[in-house]
Design a protein around this motif. Structure first.
Motif, mmCIF file in Angstrom:
data_model
loop_
_atom_site.group_PDB
_atom_site.id
_atom_site.type_symbol
_atom_site.label_atom_id
_atom_site.label_comp_id
_atom_site.label_asym_id
_atom_site.label_seq_id
_atom_site.Cartn_x
_atom_site.Cartn_y
_atom_site.Cartn_z
ATOM 1 N N ARG A 50 6.846 1.450 -0.868
ATOM 2 C CA ARG A 50 8.098 3.073 -0.141
ATOM 3 C C ARG A 50 6.557 3.364 0.669
ATOM 4 N N GLN A 51 7.173 3.451 1.968
ATOM 5 C CA GLN A 51 6.738 4.374 3.454
ATOM 6 C C GLN A 51 7.134 5.857 3.326
ATOM 7 N N GLU A 52 7.182 6.353 2.906
ATOM 8 C CA GLU A 52 6.690 7.934 3.287
ATOM 9 C C GLU A 52 5.609 8.507 1.886
ATOM 10 N N PRO A 53 4.635 8.499 2.056
ATOM 11 C CA PRO A 53 3.604 9.035 0.917
ATOM 12 C C PRO A 53 4.699 9.554 -0.584
ATOM 13 N N VAL A 54 3.953 9.489 -1.524
ATOM 14 C CA VAL A 54 4.437 9.841 -2.971
ATOM 15 C C VAL A 54 3.948 11.225 -3.611
ATOM 16 N N THR A 55 4.697 11.775 -3.913
ATOM 17 C CA THR A 55 4.006 13.422 -3.999
ATOM 18 C C THR A 55 4.335 13.023 -6.151
ATOM 19 N N PHE A 95 -8.246 1.108 -4.199
ATOM 20 C CA PHE A 95 -7.761 3.633 -3.876
ATOM 21 C C PHE A 95 -9.134 4.084 -3.166
ATOM 22 N N ARG A 96 -8.887 4.490 -2.252
ATOM 23 C CA ARG A 96 -9.715 5.517 -1.544
ATOM 24 C C ARG A 96 -8.962 6.531 -2.061
ATOM 25 N N GLY A 97 -9.768 7.558 -1.743
ATOM 26 C CA GLY A 97 -9.125 9.247 -0.984
ATOM 27 C C GLY A 97 -9.974 9.537 -1.574
ATOM 28 N N SER A 98 -10.058 11.180 -1.635
ATOM 29 C CA SER A 98 -10.438 12.197 -2.052
ATOM 30 C C SER A 98 -9.591 13.194 -3.992
ATOM 31 N N GLY A 99 -10.301 13.873 -4.625
ATOM 32 C CA GLY A 99 -9.941 14.992 -5.601
ATOM 33 C C GLY A 99 -10.992 14.949 -6.473
ATOM 34 N N ARG A 133 0.482 -0.883 -0.284
ATOM 35 C CA ARG A 133 0.349 0.717 0.250
ATOM 36 C C ARG A 133 0.561 1.159 0.145
ATOM 37 N N ALA A 134 0.252 2.721 -0.666
ATOM 38 C CA ALA A 134 0.916 3.608 -0.706
ATOM 39 C C ALA A 134 0.383 4.880 -0.390
ATOM 40 N N GLU A 135 0.803 5.723 -0.233
ATOM 41 C CA GLU A 135 -0.307 6.928 -0.340
ATOM 42 C C GLU A 135 0.258 7.861 -1.154
ATOM 43 N N GLY A 136 -0.896 8.228 -1.553
ATOM 44 C CA GLY A 136 0.186 9.488 -2.884
ATOM 45 C C GLY A 136 -0.771 10.563 -2.764
ATOM 46 N N TYR A 137 0.440 11.745 -2.774
ATOM 47 C CA TYR A 137 -0.043 13.263 -2.381
ATOM 48 C C TYR A 137 -0.259 14.382 -3.514
ATOM 49 N N ASN A 138 -0.940 15.124 -3.788
ATOM 50 C CA ASN A 138 -0.691 16.472 -4.579
ATOM 51 C C ASN A 138 -0.474 17.602 -4.161
ATOM 52 N N PRO A 139 0.594 18.250 -4.322
ATOM 53 C CA PRO A 139 0.603 19.739 -3.523
ATOM 54 C C PRO A 139 -0.149 20.662 -3.884
ATOM 55 N N LEU A 140 -0.105 20.235 -5.315
ATOM 56 C CA LEU A 140 -0.887 21.464 -5.897
ATOM 57 C C LEU A 140 -2.023 21.959 -5.339
ATOM 58 N N CYS A 141 -2.898 21.209 -4.758
ATOM 59 C CA CYS A 141 -4.166 20.877 -4.221
ATOM 60 C C CYS A 141 -4.916 20.523 -2.881
ATOM 61 N N ALA A 195 -2.592 9.569 -9.139
ATOM 62 C CA ALA A 195 -2.976 7.713 -7.981
ATOM 63 C C ALA A 195 -1.816 6.249 -9.674
ATOM 64 N N TRP A 196 -0.933 6.832 -9.993
ATOM 65 C CA TRP A 196 -0.015 6.066 -11.068
ATOM 66 C C TRP A 196 1.165 5.975 -10.184
ATOM 67 N N HIS A 197 1.380 7.318 -9.918
ATOM 68 C CA HIS A 197 2.298 7.035 -8.906
ATOM 69 C C HIS A 197 2.420 6.662 -7.799
ATOM 70 N N THR A 198 0.978 6.807 -7.239
ATOM 71 C CA THR A 198 0.584 6.107 -5.750
ATOM 72 C C THR A 198 1.204 4.017 -6.385
#
Ligand code: FES
Length: 148
Positions: A141-146, A59-63, A31-39, A130-133
């Motif tokens: 990878r342990q830390e969230p990917v941006t 997958f789950r999350g909002s966007g 599992r991994a968490e992805g993050y879009n820093p722009l929004c 989602a693809w980067h995640t």
């Protein structure tokens, strides 16, 4: 309306309204968490990998509509694929939304719906989140990917 716009309407809006493979995945091996820093939107991708293949994915999350539809389409494409095939799809998608080459609609299939985002750099991050995640999850990878 041209062919690409029509595809966008059909596929992106439909997957946004009815996301596939949304929710928690029990017994996820990756599992991994992805993050879009722009929004600030975040997405989590969970996988169950067995014998070198993606047996199950959620997958789950909002966007925004593009990020959610892209995640939904991604899960339908990589489910059942080997890890090498999933990486190949990542590369194909990345080239589609960031490249400048001609878009071969027939070869791309459903991915062609996202071809239009290459004109809008901020939207590229939405489409690739989602693809980067997915890739981060496969690399464990342990830390969230941006998306930066
Ligand atoms: Fe946040 Fe698109 S606006 S992912």
């Amino acid at each position: 309306m041209d062919e690409l716009q029509e595809l966008y309407q059909q596929i992106v809006l439909e997957h946004y309204r009815n996301p596939r493979n949304y929710g928690e995945l029990p017994e996820a091996t990756h599992r991994a968490e992805g993050y879009n820093p722009l929004c600030g939107d975040r997405l989590e991708v969970m996988l169950r990998v067995r014998e070198g293949a993606i047996e199950e994915i959620r997958f789950r999350g909002s966007g925004c509509a593009i990020s959610q539809a892209s995640a939904s389409v991604m899960t339908t494409l990589v489910r059942g694929k080997s890890l090498a095939e999933a990486e190949e799809l990542f590369e194909r998608f990345h080239e589609l939304v960031t490249g400048t080459g001609a878009v071969d609609l027939e070869q791309l299939g459903i991915l062609a719906a996202f071809a239009g985002v290459r004109e809008f750099p901020a939207r590229v991050k939405c489409a690739t989140l989602a693809w980067h995640t997915l890739r981060a999850a496969l690399q464990q990878r342990q830390e969230p990917v941006t998306t930066e």
